[in-house]
Design a protein around this motif. Sequence first.
Motif, short mmCIF file in Angstrom:
data_model
loop_
_atom_site.label_atom_id
_atom_site.label_comp_id
_atom_site.label_asym_id
_atom_site.label_seq_id
_atom_site.Cartn_x
_atom_site.Cartn_y
_atom_site.Cartn_z
N LEU A 174 -106.45 20.97 -16.03
CA LEU A 174 -106.56 22.29 -15.21
C LEU A 174 -106.24 22.42 -14.22
O LEU A 174 -106.71 21.83 -13.23
CB LEU A 174 -108.21 22.79 -15.59
CG LEU A 174 -108.48 24.32 -15.88
CD1 LEU A 174 -107.78 24.97 -17.17
CD2 LEU A 174 -110.03 24.36 -15.97
N ASN A 175 -105.26 23.38 -14.01
CA ASN A 175 -104.69 23.67 -12.38
C ASN A 175 -106.07 24.51 -11.89
O ASN A 175 -106.85 25.18 -12.70
CB ASN A 175 -103.70 24.35 -12.45
CG ASN A 175 -102.50 23.52 -12.52
OD1 ASN A 175 -102.63 22.40 -11.96
ND2 ASN A 175 -101.33 24.01 -12.93
N ASP A 176 -106.21 24.51 -10.45
CA ASP A 176 -106.91 25.34 -10.00
C ASP A 176 -108.48 25.05 -10.29
O ASP A 176 -109.58 25.73 -10.62
CB ASP A 176 -106.96 26.85 -10.21
CG ASP A 176 -105.85 27.44 -9.00
OD1 ASP A 176 -105.72 26.99 -8.03
OD2 ASP A 176 -104.95 28.15 -9.68
N GLY A 177 -108.64 23.63 -10.34
CA GLY A 177 -109.90 23.14 -10.87
C GLY A 177 -111.08 23.57 -9.81
O GLY A 177 -112.26 23.28 -10.26
N GLN A 178 -110.84 23.91 -8.83
CA GLN A 178 -111.94 24.50 -7.81
C GLN A 178 -112.73 25.59 -8.41
O GLN A 178 -113.51 25.91 -7.49
CB GLN A 178 -111.28 24.54 -6.44
CG GLN A 178 -110.49 25.92 -6.18
CD GLN A 178 -109.06 25.66 -6.56
OE1 GLN A 178 -108.64 24.75 -7.24
NE2 GLN A 178 -108.22 26.55 -6.59
N GLU A 179 -112.01 26.25 -9.20
CA GLU A 179 -112.54 27.47 -9.82
C GLU A 179 -113.60 27.32 -10.95
O GLU A 179 -114.03 28.11 -11.51
CB GLU A 179 -111.34 28.44 -10.19
CG GLU A 179 -110.47 28.74 -9.08
CD GLU A 179 -111.09 29.80 -8.09
OE1 GLU A 179 -112.44 30.21 -8.34
OE2 GLU A 179 -110.62 30.00 -7.05
N LEU A 180 -113.62 26.15 -11.19
CA LEU A 180 -114.57 25.81 -12.71
C LEU A 180 -116.24 26.42 -12.56
O LEU A 180 -116.32 27.06 -13.47
CB LEU A 180 -114.87 24.47 -12.71
CG LEU A 180 -114.01 23.13 -13.16
CD1 LEU A 180 -114.62 21.79 -13.23
CD2 LEU A 180 -113.33 23.70 -14.59
N ILE B 164 -113.60 16.82 -25.71
CA ILE B 164 -112.65 16.81 -24.86
C ILE B 164 -113.10 16.40 -23.32
O ILE B 164 -114.31 16.38 -23.10
CB ILE B 164 -112.44 18.46 -24.38
CG1 ILE B 164 -112.37 19.28 -25.66
CG2 ILE B 164 -110.98 18.40 -23.44
CD1 ILE B 164 -112.21 20.70 -25.21
N ILE B 165 -112.02 15.56 -22.78
CA ILE B 165 -112.01 15.05 -21.43
C ILE B 165 -111.29 16.23 -20.66
O ILE B 165 -110.14 16.35 -20.99
CB ILE B 165 -111.60 13.77 -21.26
CG1 ILE B 165 -112.41 12.92 -21.68
CG2 ILE B 165 -111.40 13.48 -19.76
CD1 ILE B 165 -112.31 11.34 -21.38
N VAL B 166 -112.08 16.85 -19.64
CA VAL B 166 -111.38 18.05 -18.71
C VAL B 166 -111.07 17.30 -17.43
O VAL B 166 -112.24 16.91 -17.04
CB VAL B 166 -112.10 19.28 -18.85
CG1 VAL B 166 -111.60 20.17 -17.90
CG2 VAL B 166 -112.56 19.84 -19.94
N VAL B 167 -109.81 17.25 -17.15
CA VAL B 167 -109.46 16.82 -15.86
C VAL B 167 -109.00 18.25 -14.87
O VAL B 167 -107.99 18.41 -15.11
CB VAL B 167 -108.55 15.88 -15.77
CG1 VAL B 167 -108.17 15.31 -14.24
CG2 VAL B 167 -108.96 14.61 -16.52
N ALA B 168 -109.87 18.69 -14.14
CA ALA B 168 -109.63 19.89 -13.38
C ALA B 168 -109.11 19.54 -11.83
O ALA B 168 -109.86 18.79 -11.17
CB ALA B 168 -111.09 20.55 -13.16
N ILE B 169 -108.05 19.85 -11.50
CA ILE B 169 -107.31 19.43 -10.32
C ILE B 169 -107.33 20.40 -9.38
O ILE B 169 -106.75 21.42 -9.81
CB ILE B 169 -105.71 19.16 -10.83
CG1 ILE B 169 -105.45 18.23 -11.92
CG2 ILE B 169 -104.85 18.55 -9.56
CD1 ILE B 169 -104.37 18.39 -12.73
N HIS B 170 -108.06 20.07 -8.30
CA HIS B 170 -108.41 21.09 -7.33
C HIS B 170 -106.99 21.30 -6.43
O HIS B 170 -106.29 20.62 -5.93
CB HIS B 170 -109.44 20.79 -6.03
CG HIS B 170 -110.73 20.43 -6.96
ND1 HIS B 170 -111.71 21.17 -6.14
CD2 HIS B 170 -111.17 19.75 -8.10
CE1 HIS B 170 -112.84 20.69 -7.20
NE2 HIS B 170 -112.51 20.19 -8.05
N ALA B 171 -106.83 22.55 -6.21
CA ALA B 171 -105.67 23.06 -5.31
C ALA B 171 -106.18 23.29 -3.80
O ALA B 171 -107.43 23.26 -3.81
CB ALA B 171 -104.94 24.46 -5.91
N ASP B 172 -105.02 23.11 -2.90
CA ASP B 172 -105.57 23.36 -1.50
C ASP B 172 -104.59 24.33 -0.91
O ASP B 172 -103.99 25.03 -1.62
CB ASP B 172 -105.67 21.95 -0.66
CG ASP B 172 -104.39 21.32 -0.77
OD1 ASP B 172 -103.47 22.05 -0.96
OD2 ASP B 172 -104.57 20.27 0.15
#
Length: 262
Positions: A40-46, A67-75
Amino acid sequence: MTITQQNINITSKLLGRDVTLTILKPEEGDIAEPLNLLLLNDGQELENLGFINTLETLYNTHRIKPIIVVAIHADENRIDEYGIAGKPDFKGRGGKADTYTQFIKQELLPQLENLTGFGEFDTTAFAGFSLGGLSAFDIVWNNPAFFNKAGVFSGSFWWRGKDLAKGYTDADRLMHQVIRETKNKPSIKTWLQTGTKDETSDRNKNGIIDAIDDTIDLISEMEAKGFSRLNDIRYVEVVGGTHNTDTWGKAMAKFLVWAFGR
């Protein structure tokens, strides 16, 4: 089902920065079948998406597989790293999108087994919102060996190579170009969402906002490549839906059931 949450940082040599990941996975004792993966892009929004609540509800009503969710934080590099690999827009945004794609393939995915304890997945999906949705779609489209499903919430399919004031036509939309130029139909399925209040812009003055027009036109390009609306594409238009985490959070359950439903 109990969900465990872990925040970790990994160092990306390609991006030249540390990347924060939020990993959500079921408790080991709750996994009795093949696992699935969602990047998941924009993981900082979870939290703003209410993501964990949605996941728990779907697990507890037996509507999705584990599911394994890997939320990738953007900066602050988001507008450079997201976009279309090798095709920055007319302002040069998205200049690192190709590097971000390589980060996903060469640094993140190979570390997953180390990070999560699991290396093989039944379904592998990548999703995102707005510019992060464009990024996720581009990566899945061009890498069907790694991903079989894409989820796009209010995708930035307006992404264009020419300024509106400098002779722009619809042919200047870059993701539509990528699809047209693709020789073989990738073996993927796509879920696309728009909101009727995503924006107010209407370039061609046809009474339909650009966010919807651009997405519908993208679907037409996919159909021209042999994709089936019935089997390969799910389009969800949220009446009154806006361009924010409130709408995307409410639509999330539909996407998760589509991608990972029992």
